[in-house]
Design an enzyme around this catalytic site. Sequence first.
Site, PDB file in Angstrom:
ATOM      1  N   GLY A  13       0.784  -1.229   0.000  1.00 37.06           N
ATOM      2  CA  GLY A  13       0.000   0.000   0.000  1.00 37.06           C
ATOM      3  C   GLY A  13       0.816   1.280   0.000  1.00 37.06           C
ATOM      4  O   GLY A  13       0.305   2.350   0.354  1.00 37.06           O
ATOM      5  N   SER A  14       2.079   1.206  -0.430  1.00 39.34           N
ATOM      6  CA  SER A  14       2.886   2.432  -0.381  1.00 39.34           C
ATOM      7  C   SER A  14       2.432   3.460  -1.423  1.00 39.34           C
ATOM      8  O   SER A  14       2.499   4.663  -1.174  1.00 39.34           O
ATOM      9  CB  SER A  14       4.379   2.120  -0.535  1.00 39.34           C
ATOM     10  OG  SER A  14       4.675   1.664  -1.826  1.00 39.34           O
ATOM     11  N   ARG A  66     -14.034 -15.382 -11.337  1.00 40.07           N
ATOM     12  CA  ARG A  66     -13.656 -13.983 -11.505  1.00 40.07           C
ATOM     13  C   ARG A  66     -14.877 -13.069 -11.566  1.00 40.07           C
ATOM     14  O   ARG A  66     -14.869 -11.972 -11.002  1.00 40.07           O
ATOM     15  CB  ARG A  66     -12.821 -13.805 -12.769  1.00 40.07           C
ATOM     16  CG  ARG A  66     -12.414 -12.345 -12.960  1.00 40.07           C
ATOM     17  CD  ARG A  66     -11.610 -12.116 -14.197  1.00 40.07           C
ATOM     18  NE  ARG A  66     -10.388 -12.888 -14.167  1.00 40.07           N
ATOM     19  CZ  ARG A  66      -9.664 -13.172 -15.245  1.00 40.07           C
ATOM     20  NH1 ARG A  66     -10.061 -12.768 -16.423  1.00 40.07           N
ATOM     21  NH2 ARG A  66      -8.552 -13.847 -15.140  1.00 40.07           N
ATOM     22  N   ARG A  92      -4.765  -8.543  -9.146  1.00 39.82           N
ATOM     23  CA  ARG A  92      -5.715  -9.455  -9.787  1.00 39.82           C
ATOM     24  C   ARG A  92      -6.070  -8.917 -11.167  1.00 39.82           C
ATOM     25  O   ARG A  92      -6.106  -7.698 -11.370  1.00 39.82           O
ATOM     26  CB  ARG A  92      -7.022  -9.583  -8.981  1.00 39.82           C
ATOM     27  CG  ARG A  92      -6.859  -9.967  -7.536  1.00 39.82           C
ATOM     28  CD  ARG A  92      -6.274 -11.326  -7.316  1.00 39.82           C
ATOM     29  NE  ARG A  92      -7.046 -12.407  -7.915  1.00 39.82           N
ATOM     30  CZ  ARG A  92      -6.635 -13.682  -7.942  1.00 39.82           C
ATOM     31  NH1 ARG A  92      -5.474 -14.015  -7.412  1.00 39.82           N
ATOM     32  NH2 ARG A  92      -7.381 -14.605  -8.494  1.00 39.82           N
ATOM     33  N   LEU A  94      -8.719  -8.074 -13.946  1.00 43.04           N
ATOM     34  CA  LEU A  94     -10.139  -7.692 -13.909  1.00 43.04           C
ATOM     35  C   LEU A  94     -10.812  -8.022 -15.234  1.00 43.04           C
ATOM     36  O   LEU A  94     -10.217  -7.869 -16.303  1.00 43.04           O
ATOM     37  CB  LEU A  94     -10.254  -6.197 -13.622  1.00 43.04           C
ATOM     38  CG  LEU A  94      -9.751  -5.797 -12.235  1.00 43.04           C
ATOM     39  CD1 LEU A  94      -9.480  -4.304 -12.169  1.00 43.04           C
ATOM     40  CD2 LEU A  94     -10.744  -6.238 -11.164  1.00 43.04           C
ATOM     41  N   ASN A 108      -4.287   2.785 -13.406  1.00 43.57           N
ATOM     42  CA  ASN A 108      -3.421   1.730 -12.871  1.00 43.57           C
ATOM     43  C   ASN A 108      -1.976   2.205 -12.951  1.00 43.57           C
ATOM     44  O   ASN A 108      -1.641   3.069 -13.771  1.00 43.57           O
ATOM     45  CB  ASN A 108      -3.586   0.461 -13.713  1.00 43.57           C
ATOM     46  CG  ASN A 108      -2.754  -0.697 -13.180  1.00 43.57           C
ATOM     47  OD1 ASN A 108      -2.707  -0.948 -11.968  1.00 43.57           O
ATOM     48  ND2 ASN A 108      -2.070  -1.403 -14.066  1.00 43.57           N
ATOM     49  N   HIS A 110       1.853   0.438 -13.429  1.00 45.52           N
ATOM     50  CA  HIS A 110       2.537  -0.811 -13.761  1.00 45.52           C
ATOM     51  C   HIS A 110       4.044  -0.559 -13.695  1.00 45.52           C
ATOM     52  O   HIS A 110       4.529   0.433 -14.248  1.00 45.52           O
ATOM     53  CB  HIS A 110       2.122  -1.279 -15.165  1.00 45.52           C
ATOM     54  CG  HIS A 110       2.746  -2.586 -15.527  1.00 45.52           C
ATOM     55  ND1 HIS A 110       2.329  -3.781 -14.977  1.00 45.52           N
ATOM     56  CD2 HIS A 110       3.781  -2.897 -16.354  1.00 45.52           C
ATOM     57  CE1 HIS A 110       3.082  -4.760 -15.455  1.00 45.52           C
ATOM     58  NE2 HIS A 110       3.967  -4.256 -16.292  1.00 45.52           N
ATOM     59  N   THR A 142      -7.827  -0.416 -19.750  1.00 45.84           N
ATOM     60  CA  THR A 142      -8.711  -0.944 -20.790  1.00 45.84           C
ATOM     61  C   THR A 142      -8.781  -2.456 -20.581  1.00 45.84           C
ATOM     62  O   THR A 142      -7.997  -3.000 -19.791  1.00 45.84           O
ATOM     63  CB  THR A 142      -8.166  -0.610 -22.192  1.00 45.84           C
ATOM     64  OG1 THR A 142      -6.839  -1.157 -22.294  1.00 45.84           O
ATOM     65  CG2 THR A 142      -8.124   0.889 -22.442  1.00 45.84           C
ATOM     66  N   GLU A 175       7.545   5.651  -8.648  1.00 48.33           N
ATOM     67  CA  GLU A 175       6.080   5.478  -8.655  1.00 48.33           C
ATOM     68  C   GLU A 175       5.421   6.442  -7.680  1.00 48.33           C
ATOM     69  O   GLU A 175       4.358   7.005  -7.955  1.00 48.33           O
ATOM     70  CB  GLU A 175       5.705   4.037  -8.275  1.00 48.33           C
ATOM     71  CG  GLU A 175       6.112   2.998  -9.303  1.00 48.33           C
ATOM     72  CD  GLU A 175       5.698   1.578  -8.902  1.00 48.33           C
ATOM     73  OE1 GLU A 175       4.587   1.415  -8.369  1.00 48.33           O
ATOM     74  OE2 GLU A 175       6.490   0.647  -9.115  1.00 48.33           O
TER      75      GLU A 175
HETATM   76  C1  GRF Z   1       4.312  -1.479  -7.216  1.00 54.07           C
HETATM   77  O1  GRF Z   1       5.563  -1.650  -7.823  1.00 54.07           O
HETATM   78  C2  GRF Z   1       3.221  -1.563  -8.220  1.00 54.07           C
HETATM   79  O2  GRF Z   1       3.542  -1.014  -9.442  1.00 54.07           O
HETATM   80  C3  GRF Z   1       3.090  -3.041  -8.284  1.00 54.07           C
HETATM   81  O3  GRF Z   1       3.318  -3.593  -7.054  1.00 54.07           O
HETATM   82  C4  GRF Z   1       3.991  -2.637  -6.273  1.00 54.07           C
HETATM   83  C5  GRF Z   1       3.014  -2.255  -5.205  1.00 54.07           C
HETATM   84  O4  GRF Z   1       3.553  -1.507  -4.216  1.00 54.07           O
HETATM   85  N1  GRF Z   1       2.547  -3.735  -9.311  1.00 54.07           N
HETATM   86  P1  GRF Z   1       2.628  -0.860  -3.097  1.00 54.07           P
HETATM   87  O5  GRF Z   1       1.608  -1.887  -2.651  1.00 54.07           O
HETATM   88  O6  GRF Z   1       1.988   0.368  -3.670  1.00 54.07           O
HETATM   89  O7  GRF Z   1       3.587  -0.558  -1.987  1.00 54.07           O
END
Ligand code: GRF
Length: 209
Positions: A13-14, A66, A92, A94, A108, A110, A142, A175
């Site tokens: 959850g960072s 799902r 997961r 979707l 999202n 990635h 998408t 990120e």
């Molecule tokens: C991040 O690198 C995100 O892109 C991914 O998993 C990690 C999650 O980190 N797919 P957090 O849960 O936000 O700390």
Amino acid sequence: MEHRIVIVFSGAGSNMEAIVRRCREQGWPACVAGVVCNRPDAPGLALAHQLDLPATVVDHRAHADREAFDTALAAAIDAHAPTLVVLAGFMRILGEAFVRRYEGRLLNIHPSLLPAFTGLHTHRRALEAGCQVAGATVHFVTPTLDHGPIVMQAAVPVRPGDDEAALAARVLAAEHVIYPLAVRWFVEGKLRLEGTRVRQSDGASQLLM
Ligand code: GRF
């Protein structure tokens, strides 16, 4: 307009924390109305509690398929009447119906420079491929996994001697910069979807490097 953001995550959850803190510190025209997590044991749930966020767990293992999971997840999200749904480390896949329900208001992040390395183990694969640059991408979701119009990218160097953990940490730090910024642009109405591309209406750079 005051946006209502719901953040959906699976793990630490960072990114969720980075978005919540920036939203509060910078006074965005938005609030994080709640968070939804698919893992009852996710460390991010304690973080959500510390941040005073209503958290709902929708355990994917408690659903037959799902479709059933996606339906329960959408109900938990919709309980907060969101105008924006933010997937932040949500692990997961979707289904199409879920994605269409939030089309144009589902983001999202990635951990790769899309369209390279969709799917899992992005850092390991980037190292194996001998990439000199790695990064992360914020994009509209998408139905095709890890595709969709790119809002912002961060590029970070791959350094000699990097292992997967070192590279992942460098990307994750980036990120935490680009995801809050991308969400801020959305709630400030500064993102324009033009076909397959996203334009930032102030002309701000959509690249961090
Ligand atoms: C991040 O690198 C995100 O892109 C991914 O998993 C990690 C999650 O980190 N797919 P957090 O849960 O936000 O700390």
